[in-house]
Motif scaffolding. Structure first.
Motif, PDB file in Angstrom:
ATOM      1  N   ASP A   1       0.829  -1.215   0.000  1.00 25.32           N
ATOM      2  CA  ASP A   1       0.000   0.000   0.000  1.00 25.32           C
ATOM      3  C   ASP A   1       0.862   1.262   0.000  1.00 25.32           C
ATOM      4  O   ASP A   1       0.519   2.258  -0.645  1.00 25.32           O
ATOM      5  CB  ASP A   1      -0.922   0.001   1.222  1.00 25.32           C
ATOM      6  CG  ASP A   1      -2.075  -0.982   1.083  1.00 25.32           C
ATOM      7  OD1 ASP A   1      -2.346  -1.413  -0.052  1.00 25.32           O
ATOM      8  OD2 ASP A   1      -2.708  -1.311   2.105  1.00 25.32           O
ATOM      9  N   THR A   2       1.968   1.227   0.732  1.00 27.44           N
ATOM     10  CA  THR A   2       2.853   2.397   0.782  1.00 27.44           C
ATOM     11  C   THR A   2       3.497   2.643  -0.574  1.00 27.44           C
ATOM     12  O   THR A   2       3.611   3.794  -1.031  1.00 27.44           O
ATOM     13  CB  THR A   2       3.936   2.210   1.857  1.00 27.44           C
ATOM     14  OG1 THR A   2       3.311   2.033   3.132  1.00 27.44           O
ATOM     15  CG2 THR A   2       4.858   3.417   1.921  1.00 27.44           C
TER      16      THR A   2
ATOM     17  N   GLY B   1       0.641   8.702  -5.836  1.00 26.81           N
ATOM     18  CA  GLY B   1      -0.017   9.908  -5.339  1.00 26.81           C
ATOM     19  C   GLY B   1       0.919  11.093  -5.289  1.00 26.81           C
ATOM     20  O   GLY B   1       1.927  11.055  -4.586  1.00 26.81           O
TER      21      GLY B   1
ATOM     22  N   ALA C   1      -2.230  10.389  -1.983  1.00 34.20           N
ATOM     23  CA  ALA C   1      -1.459   9.234  -1.516  1.00 34.20           C
ATOM     24  C   ALA C   1      -2.225   8.464  -0.438  1.00 34.20           C
ATOM     25  O   ALA C   1      -2.290   7.228  -0.465  1.00 34.20           O
ATOM     26  CB  ALA C   1      -0.109   9.690  -0.973  1.00 34.20           C
TER      27      ALA C   1
ATOM     28  N   ILE D   1      -5.081   6.467  -2.036  1.00 33.48           N
ATOM     29  CA  ILE D   1      -4.603   5.258  -2.717  1.00 33.48           C
ATOM     30  C   ILE D   1      -4.240   4.179  -1.700  1.00 33.48           C
ATOM     31  O   ILE D   1      -4.524   2.990  -1.893  1.00 33.48           O
ATOM     32  CB  ILE D   1      -3.390   5.589  -3.608  1.00 33.48           C
ATOM     33  CG1 ILE D   1      -3.812   6.512  -4.760  1.00 33.48           C
ATOM     34  CG2 ILE D   1      -2.748   4.321  -4.144  1.00 33.48           C
ATOM     35  CD1 ILE D   1      -2.655   7.002  -5.604  1.00 33.48           C
ATOM     36  N   MET D   2      -3.634   4.586  -0.584  1.00 31.62           N
ATOM     37  CA  MET D   2      -3.203   3.618   0.426  1.00 31.62           C
ATOM     38  C   MET D   2      -4.398   2.929   1.092  1.00 31.62           C
ATOM     39  O   MET D   2      -4.275   1.811   1.598  1.00 31.62           O
ATOM     40  CB  MET D   2      -2.318   4.308   1.463  1.00 31.62           C
ATOM     41  CG  MET D   2      -0.962   4.721   0.903  1.00 31.62           C
ATOM     42  SD  MET D   2      -0.045   5.904   1.909  1.00 31.62           S
ATOM     43  CE  MET D   2       0.497   4.865   3.247  1.00 31.62           C
TER      44      MET D   2
ATOM     45  N   GLY E   1       0.765   4.083  -2.758  1.00 31.74           N
ATOM     46  CA  GLY E   1       0.380   5.439  -2.372  1.00 31.74           C
ATOM     47  C   GLY E   1       1.437   6.472  -2.681  1.00 31.74           C
ATOM     48  O   GLY E   1       1.147   7.510  -3.297  1.00 31.74           O
TER      49      GLY E   1
END
Length: 254
Positions: free
Chosen positions: A87-88, A95, A101, A104-105, A91
């Motif tokens: 996820d990071t 993002g 960001a 998205i995460m 993001g």
């Protein structure tokens, strides 16, 4: 002591899927307090992974053993930290603004950046472990799982929460860790370091420590600049990268 054992149980329930007895009562603040036992949970996970490595190495060889140990770690934790890494990557990779960001995460779908980050991280962990002798690989698993979780909670002590606390998946974790709690957490690593010190050269220990600190510092600066602080996904990413840093330092042929 009874309260600390309760916090250790809470930390283990939060970070793993191990079958544990249910608590008779629960205070949400215990989750925040239990973060000082995250390195202890890491040592437990690493020890179980080391056993899997030993069995795999005996039966199949170092490469299969490394895959088995890594797979068991993913299974025990429910891919908790790997999900944070993916996820990071998605993001921060996709993002351009803080708000984008974070959005998205929170998306459960996996993107290109997350896929690449996850695959490369797993490949690095497996190949680095396979390059070590069996005894060194088993020791590295214990140390890396414990030490990487100390690096992870270091960000809770150094940074404010970067997301929206009201929408945090675990709201108590949106509170900063005190420096005293961080020092208590570091005590978990004293005995393993003392017992396993002879397995590696001083240069390997030094390189592992330097790489871990540089990785943690990089994540500190990155999360502060891009998100204004840490998030749960950012902590998971820090754990994964610090784990790789420890393997790399201990495996390096100086």
């Amino acid at each position: 002591m009874k309260h600390e054992l309760t916090l250790l149980l809470v930390a283990t329930q939060f970070l793993t899927r191990l079958p544990l007895p249910a608590l008779r009562r629960f205070d949400p603040d215990w989750l925040h307090q239990s973060s000082r036992h995250f390195p202890g949970v890491g040592l437990l996970v690493g020890s179980l992974c080391a056993l899997a490595y030993g069995l795999g190495e005996f039966m199949f060889g170092p490469l299969v053993a490394a895959v088995m140990a890594t797979a068991l770690g993913v299974y025990i934790t429910g891919a908790f930290h790997e999900d944070g890494l993916a996820d990071t990557c998605d993001g921060l990779g996709g993002g351009l603004t803080r708000e984008r960001a974070l959005t998205i995460m929170k998306d459960s779908r996996l993107g290109t950046f997350g896929t690449l980050g996850l695959v490369l991280a797993l490949l690095l962990k497996i190949t680095l472990l396979a390059s070590l002798s069996p005894a060194a690989a088993m020791a590295a698993l214990v140390l890396a799982h414990g030490g990487s979780r100390l690096a992870c909670i270091s960000l809770i002590a150094l940074l404010p929460y970067g997301g929206d606390p009201e929408h945090a998946k675990a709201k108590p974790m949106a509170q900063q860790l005190t420096h005293a709690q961080w020092w208590l957490a570091s005590l978990w690593l004293l005995l393993p370091l003392w017992l396993l010190w002879p397995l590696f050269s001083p240069g390997a220990w030094l390189l592992a420590a330097v790489l871990t600190m540089l990785t943690t510092l990089h994540m500190y600066r990155l999360l502060k600049r891009r998100l204004g602080g840490y998030t749960g996904d950012g902590l998971g990413a820090t754990q994964q990268l610090a784990e790789i840093a420890i393997y790399a330092g201990l495996a390096a042929q100086l």
